[in-house]
Design a protein around this motif. Structure first.
Motif, PDB file in Angstrom:
ATOM      1  N   ASP A   1       0.803  -1.228   0.000  1.00  0.00           N
ATOM      2  CA  ASP A   1       0.000   0.000   0.000  1.00  0.00           C
ATOM      3  C   ASP A   1       0.837   1.279   0.000  1.00  0.00           C
ATOM      4  O   ASP A   1       0.359   2.342   0.404  1.00  0.00           O
ATOM      5  N   ARG A   2       2.122   1.181  -0.469  1.00  0.00           N
ATOM      6  CA  ARG A   2       2.921   2.399  -0.597  1.00  0.00           C
ATOM      7  C   ARG A   2       3.754   2.324  -1.871  1.00  0.00           C
ATOM      8  O   ARG A   2       4.412   1.320  -2.138  1.00  0.00           O
ATOM      9  N   ASP A   3       3.715   3.382  -2.633  1.00  0.00           N
ATOM     10  CA  ASP A   3       4.486   3.472  -3.870  1.00  0.00           C
ATOM     11  C   ASP A   3       5.816   4.136  -3.535  1.00  0.00           C
ATOM     12  O   ASP A   3       5.919   5.349  -3.421  1.00  0.00           O
ATOM     13  N   THR A   4       6.866   3.324  -3.408  1.00  0.00           N
ATOM     14  CA  THR A   4       8.170   3.856  -2.993  1.00  0.00           C
ATOM     15  C   THR A   4       9.016   4.337  -4.160  1.00  0.00           C
ATOM     16  O   THR A   4      10.080   4.933  -3.958  1.00  0.00           O
ATOM     17  N   ASN A   5       8.590   4.076  -5.404  1.00  0.00           N
ATOM     18  CA  ASN A   5       9.311   4.561  -6.579  1.00  0.00           C
ATOM     19  C   ASN A   5      10.792   4.175  -6.565  1.00  0.00           C
ATOM     20  O   ASN A   5      11.646   4.952  -6.994  1.00  0.00           O
ATOM     21  N   CYS A   6      11.095   2.998  -6.063  1.00  0.00           N
ATOM     22  CA  CYS A   6      12.487   2.513  -6.034  1.00  0.00           C
ATOM     23  C   CYS A   6      13.411   3.562  -5.426  1.00  0.00           C
ATOM     24  O   CYS A   6      14.508   3.830  -5.934  1.00  0.00           O
ATOM     25  N   THR A   7      12.962   4.159  -4.324  1.00  0.00           N
ATOM     26  CA  THR A   7      13.718   5.220  -3.667  1.00  0.00           C
ATOM     27  C   THR A   7      14.061   4.811  -2.245  1.00  0.00           C
ATOM     28  O   THR A   7      13.246   4.212  -1.548  1.00  0.00           O
ATOM     29  N   ASP A   8      15.279   5.136  -1.818  1.00  0.00           N
ATOM     30  CA  ASP A   8      15.644   4.975  -0.420  1.00  0.00           C
ATOM     31  C   ASP A   8      15.048   6.145   0.354  1.00  0.00           C
ATOM     32  O   ASP A   8      15.575   7.263   0.325  1.00  0.00           O
ATOM     33  N   VAL A   9      13.947   5.897   1.037  1.00  0.00           N
ATOM     34  CA  VAL A   9      13.233   6.961   1.746  1.00  0.00           C
ATOM     35  C   VAL A   9      13.962   7.250   3.057  1.00  0.00           C
ATOM     36  O   VAL A   9      14.179   6.340   3.864  1.00  0.00           O
ATOM     37  N   PRO A  10      14.382   8.501   3.295  1.00  0.00           N
ATOM     38  CA  PRO A  10      15.046   8.811   4.567  1.00  0.00           C
ATOM     39  C   PRO A  10      14.183   8.421   5.760  1.00  0.00           C
ATOM     40  O   PRO A  10      13.051   8.842   5.875  1.00  0.00           O
TER      41      PRO A  10
ATOM     42  N   GLY B   1      -0.504  10.890  -2.246  1.00  0.00           N
ATOM     43  CA  GLY B   1      -0.949  10.202  -1.046  1.00  0.00           C
ATOM     44  C   GLY B   1      -0.450   8.773  -0.940  1.00  0.00           C
ATOM     45  O   GLY B   1      -0.317   8.237   0.166  1.00  0.00           O
ATOM     46  N   LYS B   2      -0.163   8.151  -2.082  1.00  0.00           N
ATOM     47  CA  LYS B   2       0.314   6.765  -2.058  1.00  0.00           C
ATOM     48  C   LYS B   2       1.826   6.661  -1.858  1.00  0.00           C
ATOM     49  O   LYS B   2       2.327   5.623  -1.456  1.00  0.00           O
ATOM     50  N   THR B   3       2.550   7.735  -2.155  1.00  0.00           N
ATOM     51  CA  THR B   3       4.004   7.694  -1.970  1.00  0.00           C
ATOM     52  C   THR B   3       4.411   8.204  -0.600  1.00  0.00           C
ATOM     53  O   THR B   3       5.404   7.749  -0.032  1.00  0.00           O
ATOM     54  N   GLY B   4       3.658   9.183  -0.074  1.00  0.00           N
ATOM     55  CA  GLY B   4       4.115   9.851   1.128  1.00  0.00           C
ATOM     56  C   GLY B   4       5.325  10.719   0.796  1.00  0.00           C
ATOM     57  O   GLY B   4       5.668  10.948  -0.366  1.00  0.00           O
ATOM     58  N   ASP B   5       5.991  11.212   1.820  1.00  0.00           N
ATOM     59  CA  ASP B   5       7.171  12.058   1.631  1.00  0.00           C
ATOM     60  C   ASP B   5       8.371  11.159   1.342  1.00  0.00           C
ATOM     61  O   ASP B   5       8.855  10.446   2.216  1.00  0.00           O
ATOM     62  N   LEU B   6       8.844  11.198   0.101  1.00  0.00           N
ATOM     63  CA  LEU B   6       9.962  10.340  -0.299  1.00  0.00           C
ATOM     64  C   LEU B   6      11.322  10.955  -0.003  1.00  0.00           C
ATOM     65  O   LEU B   6      12.335  10.249   0.007  1.00  0.00           O
TER      66      LEU B   6
ATOM     67  N   LYS C   1      15.249  19.298  -1.003  1.00  0.00           N
ATOM     68  CA  LYS C   1      15.257  19.600  -2.430  1.00  0.00           C
ATOM     69  C   LYS C   1      16.437  18.924  -3.119  1.00  0.00           C
ATOM     70  O   LYS C   1      16.320  18.426  -4.245  1.00  0.00           O
ATOM     71  N   ALA C   2      17.588  18.886  -2.446  1.00  0.00           N
ATOM     72  CA  ALA C   2      18.775  18.264  -3.038  1.00  0.00           C
ATOM     73  C   ALA C   2      18.550  16.774  -3.278  1.00  0.00           C
ATOM     74  O   ALA C   2      18.911  16.235  -4.344  1.00  0.00           O
ATOM     75  N   TYR C   3      17.930  16.101  -2.306  1.00  0.00           N
ATOM     76  CA  TYR C   3      17.687  14.669  -2.472  1.00  0.00           C
ATOM     77  C   TYR C   3      16.619  14.419  -3.537  1.00  0.00           C
ATOM     78  O   TYR C   3      16.696  13.460  -4.296  1.00  0.00           O
ATOM     79  N   ARG C   4      15.632  15.304  -3.621  1.00  0.00           N
ATOM     80  CA  ARG C   4      14.621  15.191  -4.674  1.00  0.00           C
ATOM     81  C   ARG C   4      15.278  15.325  -6.046  1.00  0.00           C
ATOM     82  O   ARG C   4      14.962  14.576  -6.975  1.00  0.00           O
ATOM     83  N   ASN C   5      16.199  16.275  -6.181  1.00  0.00           N
ATOM     84  CA  ASN C   5      16.903  16.438  -7.451  1.00  0.00           C
ATOM     85  C   ASN C   5      17.685  15.192  -7.838  1.00  0.00           C
ATOM     86  O   ASN C   5      17.720  14.796  -9.005  1.00  0.00           O
TER      87      ASN C   5
END
Length: 372
Positions: free
Chosen positions: A200-209, A278-283, A288-292
């Motif tokens: 139930d969470r879309d992590t987008n293949c990301t290491d979420v802090p 809503g499905k990813t949450g704060d990734l 901003k640097a990590y988002r980039n």
């Protein structure tokens, strides 16, 4: 009393103070003319200097760690060494477990058409897990190839999605088996998985802090699991990745962040950045640097280009990612290379991707073969 102990330094300091007081008390008695009084004064000065110097040297040794024991100071072997193994543990759990075989309508026995295994992957690094499928080519079971290692392509479905869509909707094992039997592509292991490693969470293949380490799962755990169970190639750049939609973003991201393993990747109707909802949450924990860093176009524009071959597909009509795809491709600089698969029309759907996959698998095979 240890050379570096605080007690030793304290004792030396007290001795130096006591010697100094004693010298002050004896100095008048050493006054006078002649050799004997002169020798006495020199002796008192020497004792005072020796006490103070000892304190300074020990304090400096404690600060900078020149010697840790008396034996080291005197040039002798300081200790004996012995290996002390830890307690015996239980049997280590395998990172990949084969749960059985999946019938997908391949045209022949496993020695002729290959085999699809149902697998479960447990990530020892990330602590995450998922189920999926592994297609093994017919050569994997042939005696003349018994010691051969095979390239690997990781195929990732979209989000939300299930791994089985890669079999029932996109028919990757069936397409690969037919192409291998016709000698259109090399024998290759295909691992079929979904992009989500958390329910139930879309992590987008990301290491979420502070959260799920999804990229670590795909980048470290998954290759470890496959190589532990199967005869997978360990040559530089011998792995590939492919995916549709979110899976396409993941596939491109794997190659761009780990070019030593993934020599080529293809994203079909892919996103080029992880959309937060809503499905990813704060990734990105508000960074901003990590988002980039997780924006694939930004990486091509601002970071050293990775030595990988990438393919991106889009349609001139029916797809929102047409302009972003052109922008992504235009941002690539050598040694990165981007090939565009552009359709006159199509959509963000299984029908479009099903028609693209045979072309993409041949492209991946060619790019990976060029790295041998």
């Amino acid at each position: 009393m240890g050379l570096t102990s605080q007690t030793f330094l304290t004792v030396l300091t007290l001795i130096a103070l006591a010697v100094s007081v004693l010298v002050l008390w004896l100095w008048p008695r050493a006054a006078g003319k002649g050799l004997l009084p002169l020798a006495a004064r020199i002796g008192l000065l020497a004792v005072t200097q020796a006490g103070i110097l000892a304190v300074l040297l020990v304090a400096a040794n404690n600060t900078f760690g020149f010697y840790s024991t008396w034996n080291e100071l005197l040039g002798r072997a300081s200790s004996r060494q012995s290996l002390q193994p830890g307690p015996e543990g239980g049997e280590r759990v395998r990172a990949l477990t084969v749960k059985g075989q999946e019938s997908v309508g391949l045209k022949g026995t496993r020695e002729k058409a290959g085999q699809v295994d149902r697998v479960e992957i447990r990530g020892p690094v990330s602590g995450l897990s998922m189920d999926g499928y592994a297609y093994l080519p017919p050569q994997y079971f042939q005696k003349e190839h018994a010691s051969e290692k095979f390239p690997v392509v990781v195929a990732i479905t979209g989000q939300p999605g299930v791994s089985k869509n890669l079999i029932t909707q996109l028919k990757i094992p069936q397409v690969a088996s037919s192409a291998i039997m016709a000698k259109e592509i090399r024998p290759t292991i295909y691992l079929l998985v979904r992009p989500s490693v958390v329910a139930d969470r879309d992590t987008n293949c990301t290491d979420v802090p502070g959260g799920p380490q999804a990229l670590t799962f795909f980048g470290q755990d998954l290759p470890l699991a496959v190589s532990e169970q199967y005869r997978a190639s360990d040559a530089v750049g011998s792995w590939g990745a492919v995916g549709n939609s979110t899976g396409g973003y993941c596939a491109l991201k794997l190659a761009m962040t780990d070019p030593a393993r993934y020599g080529a990747a293809a994203g079909l109707s892919a996103d080029y950045f992880a959309r937060q909802d809503g499905k990813t949450g704060d990734l990105y924990a508000g960074s901003k640097a990590y988002r980039n860093e997780n924006d694939l176009t930004w990486r091509l524009e601002h970071m050293p280009p990775p030595p990988v071959s990438l393919l991106v597909s889009t349609s001139k009509t029916g797809e929102e990612n047409y302009e972003p795809t052109l922008k992504f491709a235009a941002a690539a600089k050598p040694p990165a290379r981007v090939t565009k698969l552009v359709r006159d029309e199509g959509g963000h759907n299984f029908q479009t991707w099903r028609e693209e996959y045979p072309v993409v698998l041949r492209w991946l095979d060619k790019e990976l073969a060029a790295r041998k």
